[in-house]
Design an enzyme around this catalytic site. Structure first.
Site, PDB file in Angstrom:
ATOM      1  N   LYS A 176       0.879  -1.250  -0.268  1.00  0.00           N
ATOM      2  CA  LYS A 176       0.133  -0.238  -0.086  1.00  0.00           C
ATOM      3  C   LYS A 176       0.860   1.279   0.017  1.00  0.00           C
ATOM      4  CE  LYS A 176      -4.065   1.836   2.104  1.00  0.00           C
ATOM      5  NZ  LYS A 176      -4.819   1.450   3.645  1.00  0.00           N
ATOM      6  N   HIS A 308       2.648   0.343   8.028  1.00  0.00           N
ATOM      7  CA  HIS A 308       1.867   1.495   8.202  1.00  0.00           C
ATOM      8  C   HIS A 308       2.604   2.731   7.851  1.00  0.00           C
ATOM      9  CE1 HIS A 308      -1.462  -0.641  10.657  1.00  0.00           C
ATOM     10  NE2 HIS A 308      -1.508  -0.886   9.557  1.00  0.00           N
TER      11      HIS A 308
END
Length: 335
Positions: A176, A308
């Site tokens: 991501k 993250h």
């Protein structure tokens, strides 16, 4: 150039067919290396926006129509905040990157409220029961998701070259945010994953013998390294059982194991295991992070393993620590 029609019909200028608007959207998305799923979602929202305004060309509309469309999604469609934001991103891409029109800040849009939700986490006993209800490659995929914290598509798109058995390390490529990261390879999965890679090697050699054997490479790597697409290292670990024709290039290739097939297997396993909580591939990722926190690992380490961008995203898993209801002793239980 492109037509002012919704999609599907080409207008001809001289001997050259003109691209439809949606064809131009797809071309720009691929030029900027957006994922195929993002492409599908953006094109779907743009098509829906056009149809909601009686197929008027977006150039003939503007902020007012965009605001009205997004507000209707929230008020009448009762969509989630994430869904509305995706629609907004698609329309901003259309106007900014395709039509070269800058929309003013849309203050009048009624924004869907993003509720604060805690992630669903399985207990260790539930994880064991779930994995016991799976077998074959669906078991291996589920075990990797829980054992590494990878997202489902990161796992299914794993290439053989990115598995390091000697260091028990996995490199997650283009996760991501298009970022690479390292995560742990569970020692208990070294042998099963080795057998899966051997299966992929046999299929790859068969494909080469049959005149195939190429795999999809990201961005311009296929042009930069012409031979790489036929090398074993670039083959998917979880190779599909059959070769399929690439819908974009038309090339017949062996892709990876289907995410839909895995999701069906996971759903069936949840029922067989008698688990009443909703279970998805992402629940296994949540459980990975939560159980590491329970084991005392540093939150920054978990942030890196999960990929993250901000540690605040990882902090949602601190709900499992001895805080709140779990850290309070009920007066009913007092001596």
């Amino acid at each position: 150039m492109y037509t002012r029609k919704d999609a599907g019909v080409n207008e001809v200028q001289g001997d050259r067919p003109r691209r439809t608007l949606l064809q131009e959207v797809r071309r720009r998305l691929r030029l900027k290396h957006y994922s195929r799923r993002t492409e599908q979602a953006y094109v779907g929202w743009i098509r829906r926006f056009i149809r909601a305004h009686n197929r008027r060309h977006p150039r003939d509309m503007g902020a007012a129509e965009v605001e009205r469309f997004l507000t209707a999604l929230a008020v009448e469609g009762n969509v989630s905040a994430g869904t509305q934001n995706q629609a907004l991103s698609a329309l901003l891409f259309l106007y900014r990157d395709v039509l070269d029109i800058q929309l003013p800040w849309m203050d009048n849009v009624v924004r869907a409220k993003r509720p604060k939700r805690l992630p669903v986490v399985l207990a260790r006993a539930e994880i064991r029961a779930l994995l016991a209800a799976l077998d074959g490659r669906s078991w291996l995929v589920a075990s990797l998701l829980y054992g590494t914290g990878m997202r489902l598509m990161e796992c299914l798109r794993l290439r053989i070259k990115d598995v390091d058995f000697a260091r028990t390390d996995i490199i997650v490529r283009a996760g991501k945010g298009n970022k690479d990261r390292h995560t742990v390879l569970p020692r208990s999965l070294v042998d099963p994953l080795g057998r899966e890679i051997e299966r992929a090697r046999i299929l790859h050699e068969k494909d080469l013998a049959d005149g195939f054997g190429s795999v999809w490479l990201p961005h311009a790597l296929a042009r930069k390294y012409p031979a790489a697409e036929r090398e074993l290292g670039w083959a998917y670990v979880f190779a599909a059982a059959k070769r399929l024709r690439d819908p974009h290039s038309g090339v017949v290739r062996r892709h990876h194991y289907s995410d839909a097939a895995f999701s069906r297997a996971l759903k069936s396993a949840r029922k067989r295991a008698g688990i009443v909580k909703p279970v998805s591939a992402h629940v296994l990722r949540h459980s990975f992070a939560t159980h590491l926190l329970e084991a005392g690992y540093d939150i920054r380490t978990i942030q890196e393993l999960l990929g993250h961008k901000d540690v605040a995203t990882t902090q949602i898993y601190t709900h499992v620590l001895n805080r709140g209801g779990r850290g309070v002793r009920s007066p009913l239980d007092r001596d």
